[in-house]
Scaffold this active site. Structure first.
Site, PDB file in Angstrom:
ATOM      1  CG  ASP A  26      -0.252  -0.196   2.544  1.00 60.82           C
ATOM      2  OD1 ASP A  26       0.991  -0.306   2.568  1.00 60.82           O
ATOM      3  OD2 ASP A  26      -0.940  -0.234   3.568  1.00 60.82           O
ATOM      4  CG  ASN A  83      -8.853   1.249  11.093  1.00 61.75           C
ATOM      5  OD1 ASN A  83      -7.925   0.450  10.952  1.00 61.75           O
ATOM      6  ND2 ASN A  83      -9.163   2.143  10.171  1.00 61.75           N
ATOM      7  CG  HIS A 105      -5.946  -0.295   8.328  1.00 61.75           C
ATOM      8  ND1 HIS A 105      -5.812   1.063   8.177  1.00 61.75           N
ATOM      9  CD2 HIS A 105      -4.726  -0.717   8.774  1.00 61.75           C
ATOM     10  CE1 HIS A 105      -4.594   1.426   8.504  1.00 61.75           C
ATOM     11  NE2 HIS A 105      -3.913   0.372   8.874  1.00 61.75           N
ATOM     12  CD  GLU A 125      -8.634   2.592   6.306  1.00 55.68           C
ATOM     13  OE1 GLU A 125      -8.209   1.674   7.028  1.00 55.68           O
ATOM     14  OE2 GLU A 125      -8.375   3.785   6.533  1.00 55.68           O
TER      15      GLU A 125
HETATM   16  C1  F6R Z   1       1.619  -0.506   6.224  1.00 57.74           C
HETATM   17  C2  F6R Z   1       0.250  -1.008   6.322  1.00 57.74           C
HETATM   18  C3  F6R Z   1      -0.625  -0.699   7.475  1.00 57.74           C
HETATM   19  C4  F6R Z   1       0.032  -1.066   8.809  1.00 57.74           C
HETATM   20  C5  F6R Z   1      -0.930  -0.860   9.973  1.00 57.74           C
HETATM   21  C6  F6R Z   1      -0.227  -1.053  11.309  1.00 57.74           C
HETATM   22  O1  F6R Z   1       2.192  -0.884   4.990  1.00 57.74           O
HETATM   23  O2  F6R Z   1      -0.188  -1.666   5.429  1.00 57.74           O
HETATM   24  O3  F6R Z   1      -1.831  -1.402   7.325  1.00 57.74           O
HETATM   25  O4  F6R Z   1       0.438  -2.394   8.772  1.00 57.74           O
HETATM   26  O5  F6R Z   1      -1.483   0.416   9.940  1.00 57.74           O
HETATM   27  O6  F6R Z   1       0.744  -0.063  11.457  1.00 57.74           O
HETATM   28  P1  F6R Z   1       1.866  -0.162  12.584  1.00 57.74           P
HETATM   29  O7  F6R Z   1       2.659  -1.372  12.288  1.00 57.74           O
HETATM   30  O8  F6R Z   1       2.677   1.101  12.447  1.00 57.74           O
HETATM   31  O9  F6R Z   1       1.137  -0.259  13.884  1.00 57.74           O
END
Ligand code: F6R
Length: 249
Positions: free
Chosen positions: A67, A136, A138, A143
């Site tokens: 992403d 959340n 995701h 989302e």
């Molecule tokens: C990043 C991604 C996001 C993160 C998620 C958790 O490439 O795809 O979905 O994996 O937001 O973020 P952290 O690891 O910073 O808590």
């Protein structure tokens, strides 16, 4: 799906690094899709150390992006591109020709999504997808409320994602949209690791693993994957019923 818990973030990261290495040892031309973010950062640094120590060759692997924040340039330290280049690709010595990330500055983002789907069709299926979980629930930028069977798409970011995402940026940054692989890509990957760490992820991991499987919590999709592996540290697993936890080996 299997759930494994480890005593702490370091032990978890160590095992995640081992897991990525084992995939590449078995299949040197593996297709890997590895998330950015705080969760896997230590795992990548351990992976780089272990790969050097064991002379593991990543030169035949293909890396596809999970992403990116739409409109954020690659040189911005908050971008997924910057993170992956800095903590994974450069230290591993991966050639740019092996890397296929979303261009979130593309004028035609629909074409960008099509190109990614085509790349995965050509090189795939993905051998290992490693994802973190948002506050959340995701996965990538899938989302809450996302449709299960989407491929790459552009999405409006949830309020939680926009505010939590500020942690990656040096200054306050407007985050409106994301470009992401879809959960269909996750379901079609040969193996998937969902990694979560810390008490702040305990509530969402309980929802993902114990509430009904639902697009309301995209991470619950892992329960639909036969080769799904959920790797948690003890803190992230705190709210799970002990009956479904498996001790770390
Ligand atoms: C990043 C991604 C996001 C993160 C998620 C958790 O490439 O795809 O979905 O994996 O937001 O973020 P952290 O690891 O910073 O808590």
């Amino acid at each position: 799906m299997q759930i494994i818990t480890y005593p702490d973030h370091r032990a978890l990261s160590d095992k995640v690094a081992d897991h990525i290495l084992s995939v590449v040892k078995k299949k040197p031309d593996a297709v890997l899709c590895l998330a950015a973010g705080d969760t896997p950062k230590l795992a990548y640094s351990l992976l780089v150390e272990k790969a050097a120590r064991e002379s593991i060759d990543f030169s035949a692997c293909t890396f596809v992006g999970l992403d990116e924040w739409v409109g954020i340039p690659p040189e911005n330290e908050g971008s997924c591109y910057y993170f992956l280049q800095t903590f994974l690709f450069k230290p591993l010595g991966v050639d740019p020709a092996q890397i296929h990330l979303f261009n979130a500055l593309a004028k035609d983002l629909t074409a960008e999504c099509k190109a990614m789907d085509e790349k995965i069709r050509e090189k795939g299926p993905v051998d290992l997808m490693l994802v973190g979980v948002g506050m959340n629930g995701h996965i990538g930028f899938n989302e809450p409320g996302v449709v299960w069977n989407l491929n790459s798409h552009v999405t409006n970011l949830d309020d939680t994602t926009r505010s939590v995402g500020q942690k990656y940026f040096k200054q306050s940054t407007p985050l409106q949209k994301g470009i992401t692989l879809g959960l269909q890509h996750l379901l079609e990957s040969k193996s998937v690791i969902v990694m979560a760490s810390g008490l702040k992820k305990a509530q969402i991991m309980r929802a993902a693993l114990e509430d009904p499987v639902s697009p309301a919590v995209p991470a619950s999709v892992i329960r639909k994957h036969q080769q799904g592996l959920v790797m948690l540290d003890q803190e992230a697993a705190t709210l799970l019923k002990s009956s479904i936890q498996r001790p770390a080996k």
